[in-house]
Write an enzyme that holds these catalytic residues in place. Structure first.
Site, mmCIF file in Angstrom:
data_model
loop_
_atom_site.group_PDB
_atom_site.id
_atom_site.type_symbol
_atom_site.label_atom_id
_atom_site.label_comp_id
_atom_site.label_asym_id
_atom_site.label_seq_id
_atom_site.Cartn_x
_atom_site.Cartn_y
_atom_site.Cartn_z
ATOM 1 N N GLU A 39 0.831 -1.211 0.000
ATOM 2 C CA GLU A 39 0.000 0.000 0.000
ATOM 3 C C GLU A 39 0.864 1.260 0.000
ATOM 4 O O GLU A 39 0.514 2.254 -0.628
ATOM 5 C CB GLU A 39 -0.958 0.003 1.194
ATOM 6 N N CYS A 197 -16.987 -6.062 -20.270
ATOM 7 C CA CYS A 197 -17.269 -5.912 -18.840
ATOM 8 C C CYS A 197 -18.497 -6.719 -18.421
ATOM 9 O O CYS A 197 -19.550 -6.656 -19.059
ATOM 10 C CB CYS A 197 -17.471 -4.441 -18.489
#
Length: 337
Positions: A39, A197
């Site tokens: 992160e 998608c």
């Protein structure tokens, strides 16, 4: 509707997620460390860029315990080339606080995480979700874009409201990562792959691409002008730590003088009259929050400079951390290749 979208994202992610090193872990301790490290590295950095740095860093420092006992110089060296070096400083500071305050255990509460150096709202929520599987969704650019397009909405408050509705009771970690993965692989900023998608029947952007998305206008970076003083002696170059370079202020550099300062104005006058100084040209370098325009000025005489300062040759520099900023200057003046 929201729960059905979340279920589809979970199913898609579990089937098509990328094989990334921070998604594989030996135990919970390893999971927490890998999530924390990744992160920090992924702040303002794409996955493909961060991957080799993560692998190398983890190979050398594979636990929070080892990180907390590592020097800043070594962390910087492993971070070299990834940019935004303040993250490396904050990562090490955070590991030391976790060692002292939490006995090496990554905090699992939002208030504790956000109080750590380098951790903001998104990173805190991402860690809670991915490392602890808590019911949180951190909103980065990918998540914001996906939610904005699916529901045809805009405005921070409204987007956050819809993000809350997408939350699930189980597999929160997969949902958070699935939203980011969807934004990175399919719902791209430009030329999204709507026909591929799995949400195209639910998505208002896919059915009507004429609606307006909020466009973020990037502010122009401020230009700061410097004079770099180059002094070489016995194949070595004069270096010191600069205080006026923002995120690079603690790193080695050639002496730099702001052009608008009295010292800077004096050097420009000297250049016109003094044969001991040579103009090596101007170099433009972008730093995280400004652009530096650097006039490289070489002198044959040692300048007055406060200690500590150092003389290093090209071979010695290879074993040190040097920022890409300094590397560009050294290449410009042909001190290194």
């Amino acid at each position: 509707m929201h729960s059905s979208i979340s279920k589809k994202i979970l199913a898609w992610y579990q089937k098509y997620q990328r094989d990334l090193p921070w998604r594989k872990y030996k135990n919970q301790k390893d999971r927490h460390y890998k999530v924390l490290l990744s992160e920090f590295m992924l702040q303002q950095t794409q996955v493909k860029t961060a991957l080799p740095f993560f692998n190398n860093f983890y190979k050398k420092i594979n636990s929070l315990e080892k990180l907390s006992k590592t020097s800043q110089a070594k962390v910087n060296k492993l971070w070299q080339g990834l940019g935004y070096y303040r993250r490396a400083k904050f990562l090490l500071e955070t590991s030391k606080i976790i060692k002292k305050k939490y006995n090496y255990k990554l905090p699992s509460q939002y208030e504790d995480l956000i109080a750590l150096p380098g951790i903001g709202d998104y990173t805190a929520k991402a860690i809670l979700s991915i490392a602890f599987d808590k019911n949180e969704i951190g909103m980065d650019g990918n998540v914001e874009r996906v939610v904005t397009r699916i529901f045809n909405i805009s405005g921070k408050k409204k987007i956050l409201k819809y993000v809350e509705r997408l939350k699930v009771e189980k597999k929160s970690s997969f949902l958070m990562q699935g939203l980011m993965e969807l934004g990175a692989l399919i719902c791209k900023p430009k030329l999204p792959l709507c026909s591929d998608c799995f949400l195209n029947k639910n998505c208002k952007y896919s059915s009507n691409k004429k609606f307006n998305l909020d466009k973020k206008v990037k502010a122009e970076k401020k230009i700061k002008k410097f004079i770099a003083i180059i002094f070489r002696k016995n194949k070595k170059i004069l270096l010191r730590h600069e205080k006026n370079l923002g995120p690079l202020k603690e790193f080695l550099n050639v002496p730099l003088v702001p052009e608008i300062s009295q010292e800077g104005r004096n050097y420009k006058k000297i250049l016109k009259k003094n044969k001991n100084y040579q103009n090596l040209g101007i170099l433009n370098i972008s730093i995280s929050n400004f652009k530096a325009e650097i006039l490289c000025l070489e002198t044959k005489k040692m300048i007055k400079v406060n200690r500590p300062y150092y003389f290093m040759n090209a071979t010695e520099l290879k074993s040190k951390f040097i920022s890409s900023f300094l590397k560009k200057i050294l290449k410009k003046i042909k001190f290194i290749k």
